[in-house]
Design a protein around this motif. Structure first.
Motif, mmCIF file in Angstrom:
data_model
loop_
_atom_site.group_PDB
_atom_site.id
_atom_site.type_symbol
_atom_site.label_atom_id
_atom_site.label_comp_id
_atom_site.label_asym_id
_atom_site.label_seq_id
_atom_site.Cartn_x
_atom_site.Cartn_y
_atom_site.Cartn_z
ATOM 1 N N ASN A 167 -2.169 9.730 -7.850
ATOM 2 C CA ASN A 167 -3.013 9.817 -6.668
ATOM 3 C C ASN A 167 -2.845 11.190 -6.017
ATOM 4 O O ASN A 167 -1.859 11.453 -5.317
ATOM 5 C CB ASN A 167 -2.630 8.699 -5.701
ATOM 6 C CG ASN A 167 -3.436 8.764 -4.424
ATOM 7 O OD1 ASN A 167 -4.376 9.556 -4.322
ATOM 8 N ND2 ASN A 167 -3.063 7.949 -3.466
ATOM 9 N N GLY B 85 1.265 4.024 -3.268
ATOM 10 C CA GLY B 85 0.486 5.193 -2.872
ATOM 11 C C GLY B 85 0.527 6.354 -3.832
ATOM 12 O O GLY B 85 -0.418 7.125 -3.892
ATOM 13 N N HIS B 86 1.603 6.450 -4.605
ATOM 14 C CA HIS B 86 1.707 7.666 -5.397
ATOM 15 C C HIS B 86 0.700 7.708 -6.539
ATOM 16 O O HIS B 86 0.330 8.772 -7.006
ATOM 17 C CB HIS B 86 3.128 7.787 -5.950
ATOM 18 C CG HIS B 86 3.590 9.197 -6.012
ATOM 19 N ND1 HIS B 86 3.557 10.043 -4.928
ATOM 20 C CD2 HIS B 86 4.086 9.948 -7.031
ATOM 21 C CE1 HIS B 86 4.002 11.222 -5.276
ATOM 22 N NE2 HIS B 86 4.330 11.203 -6.535
ATOM 23 N N ASN B 87 0.273 6.531 -6.978
ATOM 24 C CA ASN B 87 -0.646 6.527 -8.105
ATOM 25 C C ASN B 87 -2.035 5.979 -7.787
ATOM 26 O O ASN B 87 -2.984 6.294 -8.465
ATOM 27 C CB ASN B 87 -0.048 5.715 -9.260
ATOM 28 C CG ASN B 87 1.112 6.466 -9.887
ATOM 29 O OD1 ASN B 87 0.991 7.636 -10.218
ATOM 30 N ND2 ASN B 87 2.237 5.802 -10.019
ATOM 31 N N SER B 88 -2.147 5.158 -6.757
ATOM 32 C CA SER B 88 -3.472 4.638 -6.405
ATOM 33 C C SER B 88 -3.670 4.877 -4.914
ATOM 34 O O SER B 88 -2.723 5.224 -4.212
ATOM 35 C CB SER B 88 -3.565 3.146 -6.704
ATOM 36 O OG SER B 88 -2.507 2.748 -7.520
ATOM 37 N N PRO B 89 -4.897 4.632 -4.429
ATOM 38 C CA PRO B 89 -5.123 4.880 -2.991
ATOM 39 C C PRO B 89 -4.080 4.170 -2.143
ATOM 40 O O PRO B 89 -3.744 3.021 -2.411
ATOM 41 C CB PRO B 89 -6.510 4.292 -2.770
ATOM 42 C CG PRO B 89 -7.173 4.420 -4.074
ATOM 43 C CD PRO B 89 -6.116 4.267 -5.108
ATOM 44 N N GLY B 90 -3.561 4.844 -1.168
ATOM 45 C CA GLY B 90 -2.541 4.246 -0.318
ATOM 46 C C GLY B 90 -1.589 5.325 0.150
ATOM 47 O O GLY B 90 -1.951 6.495 0.205
ATOM 48 N N GLY B 91 -0.386 4.927 0.490
ATOM 49 C CA GLY B 91 0.602 5.896 0.925
ATOM 50 C C GLY B 91 1.159 5.537 2.285
ATOM 51 O O GLY B 91 0.691 4.606 2.944
ATOM 52 N N VAL C 254 0.836 -1.201 0.000
ATOM 53 C CA VAL C 254 0.000 0.000 0.000
ATOM 54 C C VAL C 254 0.873 1.255 0.000
ATOM 55 O O VAL C 254 0.603 2.223 -0.707
ATOM 56 C CB VAL C 254 -0.931 -0.018 1.231
ATOM 57 C CG1 VAL C 254 -1.530 1.362 1.461
ATOM 58 C CG2 VAL C 254 -2.016 -1.038 1.050
ATOM 59 N N PHE D 9 1.149 6.947 5.251
ATOM 60 C CA PHE D 9 0.386 7.069 6.482
ATOM 61 C C PHE D 9 -0.521 5.860 6.681
ATOM 62 O O PHE D 9 -0.527 5.218 7.727
ATOM 63 C CB PHE D 9 -0.432 8.354 6.441
ATOM 64 C CG PHE D 9 -1.025 8.713 7.756
ATOM 65 C CD1 PHE D 9 -0.224 9.258 8.752
ATOM 66 C CD2 PHE D 9 -2.356 8.494 8.024
ATOM 67 C CE1 PHE D 9 -0.754 9.574 9.977
ATOM 68 C CE2 PHE D 9 -2.891 8.805 9.258
ATOM 69 C CZ PHE D 9 -2.095 9.352 10.233
ATOM 70 N N ILE D 10 -1.273 5.539 5.612
ATOM 71 C CA ILE D 10 -2.190 4.404 5.710
ATOM 72 C C ILE D 10 -1.407 3.118 5.927
ATOM 73 O O ILE D 10 -1.740 2.279 6.775
ATOM 74 C CB ILE D 10 -3.031 4.302 4.429
ATOM 75 C CG1 ILE D 10 -3.819 5.593 4.226
ATOM 76 C CG2 ILE D 10 -3.959 3.121 4.502
ATOM 77 C CD1 ILE D 10 -4.560 5.652 2.932
ATOM 78 N N ASP E 224 -9.081 7.035 -0.486
ATOM 79 C CA ASP E 224 -7.966 7.260 0.426
ATOM 80 C C ASP E 224 -8.454 7.574 1.832
ATOM 81 O O ASP E 224 -7.977 7.031 2.825
ATOM 82 C CB ASP E 224 -7.125 8.446 -0.068
ATOM 83 C CG ASP E 224 -6.035 7.968 -0.988
ATOM 84 O OD1 ASP E 224 -5.122 7.313 -0.474
ATOM 85 O OD2 ASP E 224 -6.111 8.259 -2.189
ATOM 86 N N ASN F 285 -2.131 11.583 -2.175
ATOM 87 C CA ASN F 285 -0.787 11.248 -1.732
ATOM 88 C C ASN F 285 0.243 12.245 -2.244
ATOM 89 O O ASN F 285 1.197 12.592 -1.557
ATOM 90 C CB ASN F 285 -0.432 9.836 -2.192
ATOM 91 C CG ASN F 285 0.626 9.235 -1.308
ATOM 92 O OD1 ASN F 285 0.414 9.135 -0.113
ATOM 93 N ND2 ASN F 285 1.755 8.895 -1.874
#
Lengths: 134, 773
Positions: free
Chosen positions: B719, A28-34, A24, A36-37, B637, B722
Motif C-alpha cells: 500500500n 494498512g501496510h499492504n491494503s487500504p488502511g493504516g 484496518v 491514521f484511518i 485510502d 501507507n
C-alpha cells in the motif's frame, strides 16, 4: 442522548468499530488502511459511546486519560524511529524481523500513530461534549 | 555508560518508595559505575591517548552520536560522576522523608546525564541538545519546591537566561559548522585557521560567547545564579561545584584552540571575566545567607576562570585547570556543609549562627579544610591554583589586581563560613545542633579531604589530571609542575598579600557588609531587577500586540481569512493570464453522475437549511458524496480517510455549534447575506479555476513511479500511501502526530481555561484590565 435503540446498540457498534479499527491499522501496510484511518475510526467509536452513555462512561471505558493514550502513542512512534540507533543505521530506518509473521519498527510506528490519533481526537471530542453537559 | 544515570532516574521513584531514603545508596551506583569506567580511562588519556567512538544517527542533519574523551572531557566527566555520586548520597539524607524525594533524585540523575553528555559529545548538534537538556533539568531542579513563588521565579529566570543564551549558542555553532563544513568539535579545531580568517568569525564568536556567558553566569548575566539558590541545597552544591555553571567554562576551554588567538577573545574574556570576578566577590560580601555568600563567590570564581581562559597563554590555562579542579572540590564541600548546618542547626543566616564547633566537630573540621583550600593556604589544592594564577599574571596588569582583590574577598568569605559559624560563644539555634548522619556527612568530608590529599601528591595529580587537561585545552602538550609547598618567589609574596588583605576584610566583615549594602542601595537598579522589567515589558508588549491582531470576534477573523483566500487564488490567475481553458465535458457513468448530484444536493441543503444542525448534517452529505467519488476514481485510502474525517467533523461541528449561545436559526440582514455570499462565491470560483488550471499541467509521474517501484522492495509494503506515511516520510509523520497531540492538549487547556476561574500568574498590571473585558 436518551434513545433505547442507541443505548442497546452502541456498545456492540463501538466494540465492532474498535476491533475493525485495529484490523484496518494492522493491514494498512499492504491494503487500504493504516494508523491514521484506524485511529479516526476508533475515535468515532468512542464518540458514539459517549453520545449514548455520556462522557463519564466513555472515560471509564477508556480507563486512561485520552491524552495519556496520545502521549504513549507519541513515545511509541518516537522510540520506533530511535530503535535504528541500536543497529547503527540512520534515524527512522525501518527494521524488519521475520519470525513467522513480519514484525517491524514500521508497524510499531504505525501503532503509535493510531494511539495518537485515538487519544487526541477522543480528548477533543470528550472535552467538548463534557462542557456542553454543564 | 552515559545512559546509566537515566536508568537510575527511571527507577528512582520506585526505589525510594520501596526503600525510603536508603535507596540513595543504590541510586548512587548509577553514577558511581560510570565514574569507575571513566577512571579506568585515566591511564590511556594521561599517556596522550584520546578515546573516541560513536555512530551516525541522522546524517542529513549532521547529528551523530560521537563522543571523545581527552584530558578536558575526562576531568569534567570524573568531576560530574564523582561529585554526582556524593550528591545523590547526600540528598538521600538531606531530603529524608520528603514526599518528592524519588522525583528529586530522578531529576538529579537526569541532570547528571545531560552534563556528561555535554562534556563528552563531539558532535555540535548533540552538544547543543545536551546543553539545553541541562537548562531544562536544572529548571526542574531549581523549581523543585514549586509551591514557593521565589523557587518558581528562580527556575524560570535560570531557564530564560540560559535557554536564551543556548539559542545564541545554537546559531553560533551552526555558523561555525557552515564556515568549516565540519559538524564535530574536532572538525572545528582542525579548521581553526579557516574560521579565524573568515569575516564572520567575530559574529560567530559573539554568539558562542553569549551562550557560554549566560550559562556560566558572567556579568551582566550573573543574577540568575544566586536566585537559583532557591533550589534545595544538594542541587546548589552540584550546580556550583562540578556542573551546570562550569559548562560555559568547559565550552570556552574546548573552543580555545579555535578562537584563542583572536583579538576579540583576548579582550572580551579577560574583561568580562575580570568584572565578574570583582562584582561577584563584592556582592558576596554583602550577603548573610551562607548559600548566597557561596553562590556569589562561585560567580567570582567563574569570572576568574573565564579571565584566565581569555588571557590564554600556557601558564594561564594551567592555572585555570588547577583552579577549576580545586574549586570543584572546595565549593562542593562548602555547599554541602552549608546544607548540613541548615539541616542540623535550622538556620543559614551567618549573623544568627556561632559557636557550633563543639556540637558539630566533624562539620567544623571539614569546613576548615575546605576553607583553607578556598583561601589558598599552603599545602592545599587552592594554594597551587593561586600560585599558578599569580605566576601567569606577574606582568602586573589590571588582571592581576583583579585577581588579588577577588581572591582576597573569596578568602574572607571562605573563612567567614568556616570560623564565624563554628567559633565564639554558642548561639541559640532553632534546632539542637549536632553532626549529621553518615549519608549527610560523607560528601562534604570526602571532598574537603580530597582538597588536601590531591595537593600532597602533586606529581600524580599533574600526571593524571592537570597536565592532560591543560594539554587538551591548549592543543599542545603541557606539563604542570607546581607543588603546594611554598617557596619564596613573587607569586608567593602576592599570595601572602592576598591572605593579609583577606584577613583584614574578614576582621571588619560586618562593617564591610554594611558599607556594601549602603552602596548597593544607592545604586538601586541591577540586572536582577532589569530582568523583571524585561519580562513584564515583554508580557505587556505581547498583550498589546495580541489585542491588535486578535480583536476577539470570530466573524472578523473568518471574513478576513476567506477574503485573503479568495484574493490569493483569483488575483494571480487574472493578473498573469493563467486562466484555465474551458474543460471538456467528461463522459460520466450514471452512478458517478448520481453521486455528484448528491454532493450538489447536499450543498443546496446547506444553503436553504433553517436550523444550524440541519446545515451541518447536510454538509456531511456533501462530504460523503465526495468520499464516494474518491473511491470510484481509485483512491480508496483517501476516501476512507475522508469518510472518517467527515464523520468526526460533523460531530465536532455539532458539538461546537450547540455550545455557542446563538439562536437556533440564523437570521441576518440582507446586506450580510449578500456580502458573505459574495465572498463564498469568490472562494469557490477561485478554487475551481485554480484546480482546473492545476490539472491542465502535464502530470509529473517521477515520484509516483519511484514510490510504486520501491515500496515493496525497500519498505516491504504494497500500500503505497501507507508506506509513504510510515516509512519514506516517517519523520514527517512523527512531526504531524506530535502536532496532533499538542492540538489535543491545547484544546483541552483552552476549554478548561474558559470554565476555570481566572488565576493570577504574573504581577501584570494589565491583568485587571483584561478581566474587565
Amino acid at each position: 442522548m436518551n434513545s433505547l435503540i442507541l443505548r442497546t446498540l452502541a456498545p456492540v457498534i463501538t466494540l465492532l468499530m474498535i476491533v475493525f479499527s485495529v484490523f484496518v491499522t494492522l493491514r494498512g501496510h499492504n491494503s487500504p488502511g493504516g494508523g491514521f484511518i484506524g485511529g479516526l475510526l476508533a475515535a468515532s467509536g468512542v464518540a458514539l459511546y459517549a453520545l449514548a452513555f455520556g462522557v463519564a462512561a466513555a472515560r471509564r471505558m477508556l480507563r486512561l486519560h485520552p491524552l495519556t493514550i496520545a502521549a504513549i502513542g507519541l513515545i511509541v512512534s518516537a522510540l520506533s524511529g530511535m530503535a535504528s540507533a541500536l543497529y547503527g543505521v540512520p534515524y527512522m530506518t525501518g527494521l524488519w524481523f521475520d519470525i513467522g509473521i513480519d514484525l517491524s519498527t514500521v508497524m510499531s510506528f504505525d501503532i503509535g500513530v493510531y494511539l495518537v490519533v485515538v487519544g487526541a481526537f477522543s480528548s477533543i471530542l470528550l472535552t467538548l461534549e463534557e462542557t456542553e453537559d454543564e | 555508560m552515559l545512559f546509566a544515570p537515566l536508568l537510575g532516574a527511571a527507577f528512582s521513584p520506585l526505589l525510594v518508595r520501596a526503600l525510603g531514603h536508603n535507596a540513595a545508596w543504590i541510586l548512587a551506583l548509577s553514577l558511581f559505575v560510570p565514574f569507575l569506567v571513566f577512571a579506568g580511562h585515566i591511564d590511556t588519556v594521561a599517556a596522550g591517548g584520546i578515546i573516541t567512538g560513536g555512530f551516525t544517527w541522522a546524517p542529513t542533519f549532521g547529528a551523530d552520536f560521537l563522543w571523545k574523551l581527552d584530558g578536558l572531557s575526562l576531568t569534567f566527566a570524573l568531576l560530574i560522576s564523582g561529585i554526582g555520586t556524593l550528591i545523590v548520597l547526600y540528598s538521600g539524607a538531606y531530603l529524608k522523608g520528603h514526599p518528592g524525594q524519588g522525583r528529586f533524585i530522578a531529576f538529579i540523575l537526569m541532570f547528571s546525564f545531560s552534563m556528561l553528555g555535554v562534556v563528552i559529545s563531539d558532535n555540535l548538534l548533540m552538544l547543543f541538545i545536551y546543553w539545553e537538556l541541562t537548562s531544562i533539568t536544572s529548571f526542574l531542579l531549581i523549581g523543585f519546591d514549586h509551591e514557593r513563588e521565589a523557587a518558581r521565579r528562580g527556575a524560570y529566570q535560570a531557564l530564560l537566561v540560559t535557554g536564551g543564551g543556548g539559542l545564541c549558542l545554537l546559531a553560533g555553532l551552526l555558523m561555525l559548522g557552515q564556515l568549516t563544513g565540519a559538524n564535530s568539535i574536532s572538525g572545528l579545531i582542525a579548521g581553526g585557521a579557516a574560521i579565524r580568517d573568515h569575516y564572520l568569525a567575530e559574529a560567530a564568536l559573539v554568539l558562542v560567547l553569549l551562550g557560554a556567558f549566560t550559562k556560566s553566569a558572567q556579568f551582566p548575566f550573573h543574577f540568575w545564579l544566586p536566585n537559583a539558590m532557591e533550589a534545595p541545597t544538594p542541587v546548589s552544591a552540584f550546580l556550583h561545584s562540578a556542573t551546570m555553571v562550569k559548562a560555559g567554562v568547559y565550552l570556552l576551554m574546548r573552543l580555545y584552540p579555535v578562537f584563542g588567538e583572536m583579538d576579540l577573545w583576548q579582550t572580551a574574556l579577560p574583561l568580562f571575566g575580570g568584572v565578574t570576578l570583582l562584582v561577584g566577590g563584592f556582592l558576596a560580601l554583602r550577603q548573610t545567607d551562607l548559600k548566597l555568600m557561596l553562590a556569589y563567590t562561585t560567580v567570582a570564581s567563574l569570572g576568574l576562570l573565564v579571565m584566565l581562559t581569555g588571557i590564554g597563554h600556557e601558564k594561564a590555562i594551567e592555572a585555570a585547570v588547577l583552579y577549576l579542579f580545586a574549586h570543584a572540590l572546595f565549593k562542593g564541600a562548602l555547599f554541602m556543609i552549608a546544607g548540613v548546618i541548615d539541616h542540623e542547626a535550622g538556620s543559614r543566616d551567618i549573623t544568627k549562627l556561632g559557636g557550633l564547633g563543639r556540637a558539630m566537630p566533624i562539620t567544623f573540621a571539614a569546613a576548615l579544610i575546605a576553607a583553607c583550600s578556598m583561601g589558598g593556604i599552603p599545602f592545599f589544592a587552592g594554594f597551587m591554583a593561586k600560585e599558578e594564577i599569580y605566576a601567569a599574571l606577574t606582568t602586573g596588569n589590571l588582571a592581576m589586581i583583579a585577581a588579588i582583590a577577588g581572591n582576597a574577598m573569596m578568602f574572607a568569605i571562605g573563612f567567614a563560613i568556616a570560623l564565624k559559624v563554628f567559633l565564639g560563644p554558642a548561639v541559640e539555634t532553632p534546632k539542637h545542633a549536632h553532626d549529621g548522619p553518615v549519608l549527610l556527612m560523607a560528601g562534604p568530608v570526602l571532598l574537603a579531604i580530597m582538597g588536601l590529599a590531591v595537593a600532597l601528591v602533586p606529581t600524580e595529580l599533574h600526571q593524571f589530571i592537570s597536565s592532560p587537561m591543560a594539554s587538551a585545552v591548549l592543543g599542545a602538550s603541557a606539563h604542570v609542575e607546581i607543588t603546594a609547598i611554598p617557596h619564596i618567589s613573587l607569586p608567593f609574596l602576592l599570595s601572602l598579600l592576598t591572605i593579609v588583605l583577606g584577613a583584614v576584610i574578614l576582621l571588619f566583615l560586618d562593617r564591610v557588609r554594611a558599607a556594601a549594602s549602603r552602596l548597593l542601595d544607592i545604586i538601586g537598579w541591577g540586572p536582577d531587577r532589569g530582568f523583571d522589567q524585561f519580562v513584564s515589558g515583554t508580557v505587556r508588549g505581547a498583550w498589546h500586540l495580541t489585542r491588535f491582531l486578535q480583536p476577539g470576534r470570530l466573524e472578523i477573523y473568518l471574513t478576513v481569512v476567506f477574503i485573503v483566500i479568495a484574493l490569493s487564488l483569483l488575483w494571480p490567475l487574472f493578473a498573469f493570464g493563467e486562466l484555465p481553458a474551458w474543460p471538456s465535458w467528461p463522459a460520466l457513468q450514471i452512478h458517478e453522475a448520481a453521486f455528484m448530484l448528491i454532493a450538489v444536493i447536499g450543498l443546496v441543503a446547506v444553503l436553504i437549511a433553517r436550523s444550524r444542525i440541519t446545515a451541518i448534517v447536510a454538509l456531511g452529505i456533501q462530504g460523503f458524496a465526495v468520499a464516494v467519488l474518491y473511491l470510484l476514481f481509485g483512491a480508496p485510502d483517501l476516501s476512507f480517510t475522508q469518510f472518517m474525517v467527515e464523520t468526526l467533523s460533523v460531530v465536532i461541528l455539532a458539538l461546537i455549534m450547540t455550545r455557542l449561545r446563538l439562536d437556533v436559526t440564523d437570521r441576518r440582514p440582507l446586506g450580510h447575506v449578500l456580502f458573505d455570499g459574495a465572498i463564498a462565491i469568490a472562494c469557490g470560483l477561485g478554487f475551481a479555476l485554480f484546480l482546473l488550471r492545476a490539472v491542465e499541467i502535464p502530470f509529473n509521474t517521477e515520484l509516483t513511479e519511484f514510490f510504486s517501484q520501491y515500496s515493496k522492495i525497500v519498505a516491504h509494503g504494497a500500500n503505497v500511501v501507507n508506506v509513504i506515511i510510515v516509512d519514506f516520510r516517517g519523520t514527517d509523520t512523527l512531526g504531524e502526530i506530535a502536532v496532533v497531540t499538542i492540538t489535543g492538549l491545547a484544546i483541552l487547556a483552552l476549554i478548561r481555561l474558559r470554565t476555570a476561574p481566572v488565576t493570577r500568574t504574573f504581577n501584570d498590571p494589565d491583568l485587571e484590565e483584561r478581566e474587565r473585558i
